[in-house]
Design an enzyme around this catalytic site. Structure first.
Site: not given
Ligand code: AMP
Ligand code: TRP
Length: 347
Positions: A116, A208, A211
């Site tokens: 990041k 991956k 967002k």
């Molecule tokens: P975040 O949007 O980073 O707060 O992520 C929220 C949740 O979504 C966390 O548990 C992440 O590990 C999961 N997550 C985010 N991106 C992915 C992805 N590409 N595949 C699976 N899980 C994800």
């Protein structure tokens, strides 16, 4: 380790573009855990969001949108505790104490910070560096025993266990003296798994789904309508071969592996079972079936999210109720931590 009361905690950042990876890797699993655990806390982690710049009005909207996604996906706010992190002061308070437990060397190993912060590390916020310590505080303010997350959070959960263990060791005498037995914090178990623990970009099977990817074609958003979902799946990158009939045949084929994983997760089966049905099939046929599954799963969630965000008063009431219930668990834990550390408390 003494037995701790089982408690589930997880968090999602209000940073826009909730996608299929968030849904399959995290939110849908939050829903599934509700009947199995008496106490589940699901937190919109707004303090984490501001570790990178957020437009204030946009942040407010995103906090409500993630809350709406939780509810639309099937998290029941009467049963689970749904709240935003900044309403419960114990998160930031415990993070400070953990800042004095965690070691620089531990944080220097965190790969997500390196990704990041990128090349311009000198210009990253201190909050971004400290992010995993706040995450440990989120979890341990409730002494949570189980944390469902996607694969990308594995290293942060290992750090959470390291912090818990060091606190338990450093303060062992005081923990016992205050009547908390051998250990105050549990060593939290990550719940990572299933075919969608790491959903990849639709444009590049080695990256991956995220967002922040500039291409909207890289991800399926929870708010995408049926046409958008169909278009994105049809345009998803694949290779020229038909699908293999065994999982071993997915090796070295990241895009095929990703689509099969998504399909398996949406249907709640294994990759093996998907390939039993689709081994030898062309991607065109497989993608058609995948569109149907994705629209069936996400369509109602997106529609319900839209309905819920239209009523911010309701969302804010859910968050306020959740915050009060969360604080009722965290406050006595923080009071105990202060006693253990040796602070003088107002009584
Ligand atoms: P975040 O949007 O980073 O707060 O992520 C929220 C949740 O979504 C966390 O548990 C992440 O590990 C999961 N997550 C985010 N991106 C992915 C992805 N590409 N595949 C699976 N899980 C994800
Ligand atoms: N770091 C997590 C993510 O980006 C979000 C998060 C913050 C979290 N605090 C948490 C997840 C506590 C689980 C438990 O996905």
């Amino acid at each position: 380790m003494p037995a701790f009361q089982e408690l589930v905690f997880s968090g999602v950042q209000p940073t826009g573009n909730l996608h299929l990876g968030n849904y399959l890797g995290a939110i849908r699993r939050f829903v599934a855990l509700q009947p199995a655990y008496e106490t589940c806390l699901y937190c919109v982690v707004d303090l984490h969001a501001i570790t990178v710049w957020q437009d204030p009005a946009e942040l407010t909207a995103q906090i409500r949108e993630v809350t709406a996604a939780f509810l639309a996906a099937g998290i029941d706010p009467a049963r689970s505790i749904v709240f935003n992190q900044s309403q419960v002061p114990q998160h930031a308070e415990l993070a400070w104490i953990f800042n004095c437990v965690a070691r620089l060397g531990w944080l220097n190993r965190m790969t997500q910070f390196k990704e990041k912060a990128g090349k311009d590390r000198e210009n990253a916020s201190i909050g971004l560096y400290d992010y995993p310590v706040l995450m440990a505080a989120d979890i341990l303010a409730y002494r949570a025993t189980h944390v469902p997350v996607g694969e990308d959070q594995k290293q942060h959960l290992e750090l959470t266990r390291d912090i818990a263990q060091k606190f338990n060791n450093d303060f062992a005498g005081s923990i016992a003296a205050h009547g908390h037995g051998e250990a105050f914090f549990p060593l939290t178990e990550p719940l990572i798994g299933g075919p969608a623990a790491r959903v990849m970009s639709l444009r590049d099977g080695t990256k991956k789904m995220s967002k922040s990817d500039p291409s909207d074609y890289s991800r399926i958003n929870l708010t995408d309508d049926a046409d958008a979902i169909a278009q994105k799946v049809r345009k998803a990158k694949t290779d020229a071969e038909p699908l293999p009939s065994e999982v071993a045949g997915l090796a070295g084929r990241p895009e095929a592996d990703n689509l099969v994983g998504i399909f398996a997760s949406l249907r709640d089966v294994t990759r093996e079972e998907v390939l039993r049905d689709y081994g030898g099939a062309q991607f065109s046929a497989f993608k058609g079936a995948l569109v149907d599954l994705a629209v069936e799963a996400l369509g109602p969630v997106g529609a319900e999210m839209k309905r819920l965000v239209a009523d911010p008063g309701h969302i804010d009431a859910v968050l306020a109720d959740g915050a009060a219930r969360a604080e009722a668990i965290a406050a006595p834990n923080l009071a105990a931590v202060k006693d253990i550390v040796g602070f003088v408390r107002r009584r």
